[in-house]
Motif scaffolding. Structure first.
Motif, PDB file in Angstrom:
ATOM      1  N   TRP A 115      -9.370  30.325 -82.136  1.00  0.00           N
ATOM      2  CA  TRP A 115      -9.991  29.441 -80.815  1.00  0.00           C
ATOM      3  C   TRP A 115      -9.581  28.316 -81.197  1.00  0.00           C
ATOM      4  CZ3 TRP A 115     -15.320  30.153 -79.530  1.00  0.00           C
ATOM      5  CH2 TRP A 115     -15.866  31.233 -79.483  1.00  0.00           C
ATOM      6  N   LEU A 167     -15.789  23.781 -80.008  1.00  0.00           N
ATOM      7  CA  LEU A 167     -14.212  24.939 -80.177  1.00  0.00           C
ATOM      8  C   LEU A 167     -14.197  25.570 -79.136  1.00  0.00           C
ATOM      9  CD1 LEU A 167     -15.574  26.787 -83.341  1.00  0.00           C
ATOM     10  CD2 LEU A 167     -13.047  24.920 -82.940  1.00  0.00           C
ATOM     11  N   VAL A 211      -8.791  29.459 -86.582  1.00  0.00           N
ATOM     12  CA  VAL A 211      -9.124  28.525 -85.774  1.00  0.00           C
ATOM     13  C   VAL A 211      -8.012  27.379 -85.916  1.00  0.00           C
ATOM     14  CG1 VAL A 211     -11.141  26.611 -84.754  1.00  0.00           C
ATOM     15  CG2 VAL A 211     -11.806  29.118 -86.405  1.00  0.00           C
ATOM     16  N   GLU A 213      -7.529  24.296 -85.909  1.00  0.00           N
ATOM     17  CA  GLU A 213      -8.280  22.609 -85.523  1.00  0.00           C
ATOM     18  C   GLU A 213      -7.543  21.691 -85.893  1.00  0.00           C
ATOM     19  OE1 GLU A 213     -11.225  21.776 -86.367  1.00  0.00           O
ATOM     20  OE2 GLU A 213     -12.243  23.578 -87.197  1.00  0.00           O
TER      21      GLU A 213
END
Length: 375
Positions: A115, A167, A211, A213
């Motif tokens: 993600w 996301l 993820v 970020e």
């Protein structure tokens, strides 16, 4: 933890009713959200408001899918599993291959992530998007009086107000089909998913993938030229300004001389000549440098943000290999001007993919220690 229950709707227009009904039946989705004014001026937002009003009373989350997509029968299950993992996020399951968000997803794929946080200043892809039920209600309130007709732009405005960009699912199981556009996007030509994979490969990445970020500077291409998006660009006076890579590079700590030196030493001349013969020398140069910078950033993101390899499931690792291949297979096609994409033959696509890999694999040469050794 509250069990996730996903309701859904398919956005459509009367001219595509049969297509939408077939999609809903095939995927087990909820009812159709029909354009309430089909003879009016084109407006995806008008139909989106109908779709986001279809949240069932018992749903914790709501999925809206547009009618011009293809997706596997497992879509609802994948969405529900993802919503269980990220219950408070807007989850986006399709990302355009030629957008800044597409570049972010491609970089994340190469870094090994499942993600990636979306680029805040760009439109939020809405071909397949899931919101928590209360967020869906908030979006309707936010958007109902908007004069904007593009739901993806209004969604991005809403998420900026909420303070949390969506996301992006790095593996794309949803694919855009066709080139027609009721809402006026046909001029963008062939529009496809950035990292197209099947449900079997997507599942372990969505369930267990890490993820990304924090997005550092981001290389992207548009209309045959390379650009850089800098960290924090959403706060600039003109957040959608497209800065050519040469213009923005000094802020990254690299110099154009360093980049061109790596290109001079490592770009395969025969392959470069073949790409130039089919697509022009300027595109061949821009693509290789773009992929070099992309490889550098993906390697840097993996080193700084990826969890340690210990404990990684074998199926996840194998899926990542295939995801990287899918991501690189679209980079050159997406970087071409729209009018050039339909004429790309399979053998040309293979050539472009091999050429892109030759640059991506050199990206680590632009990392600090490598530059010192080369100096």
């Amino acid at each position: 933890m509250t069990a996730v229950r996903v309701s859904s709707a398919v956005m459509t227009h009367p001219v595509r009713r049969d297509q939408a009904e077939a999609l809903a039946t095939r995927l087990g989705l909820g009812g159709l959200a029909m354009d309430p004014d089909p003879n009016g001026a084109p407006s995806a937002l008008r139909t989106a408001l109908v779709a986001w009003s279809a949240v069932s009373d018992t749903a914790t989350h709501h999925l809206v899918v547009q009618d011009d997509v293809a997706a596997p029968p497992e879509l609802l299950g994948l969405v529900a599993g993802s919503a269980s993992r990220f219950p408070e996020d807007a989850l986006i399951f399709y990302t355009n291959w030629h957008a800044r968000n597409g570049a972010a997803a491609r970089l994340a794929a190469l870094a090994g992530a499942g993600w990636v946080r979306a680029v805040p200043e760009e439109f939020a892809p809405t071909l397949a998007i899931c919101l928590p039920a209360d967020m869906a209600t908030g979006f309707r309130r936010f958007a109902r009086d908007s004069a904007e007709r593009h739901d993806d732009e209004v969604m991005a405005m809403f998420l900026r107000q909420v303070g949390r960009a969506g996301l992006l699912s790095v593996p794309n199981v949803v694919e855009h089909i066709g080139t027609s556009s009721i809402n006026g996007h046909a001029s963008q030509g062939v529009r496809r998913a950035v990292c197209p994979v099947g449900a079997a490969d997507a599942r372990p990445l969505l369930c267990h993938g890490w993820v990304l970020e924090e997005l550092d500077w981001l290389p992207y291409m548009r209309y045959g030229e390379g650009y850089l998006r800098m960290a924090g660009q959403e706060k600039a006076a003109d957040p959608r300004h497209h800065a050519r890579w040469q213009e923005a590079l000094p802020a990254t700590g690299l110099t154009e001389g360093q980049v061109r030196d790596v290109a001079r030493r490592n770009c395969p001349p025969d392959t470069a000549s073949e790409v130039a013969r089919h697509f022009g020398a300027p595109f061949a140069e821009e693509l290789w440098i773009h992929c070099l910078l992309l490889g550098r950033q993906a390697e840097d993101a993996a080193r700084r943000h990826a969890p340690q390899a210990a404990g990684i499931r074998a199926e996840t690792d194998q899926a990542r290999v295939r995801l990287r291949g899918a991501a690189v297979s679209t980079v050159a096609l997406a970087g071409l001007p729209p009018e050039r994409r339909p004429g790309v033959l399979p053998e040309h696509a293979e050539l472009l993919t091999a050429y892109a890999w030759s640059a991506i694999r050199c990206g680590s040469l632009l990392l600090g220690p490598a530059l010192v050794r080369r100096g």
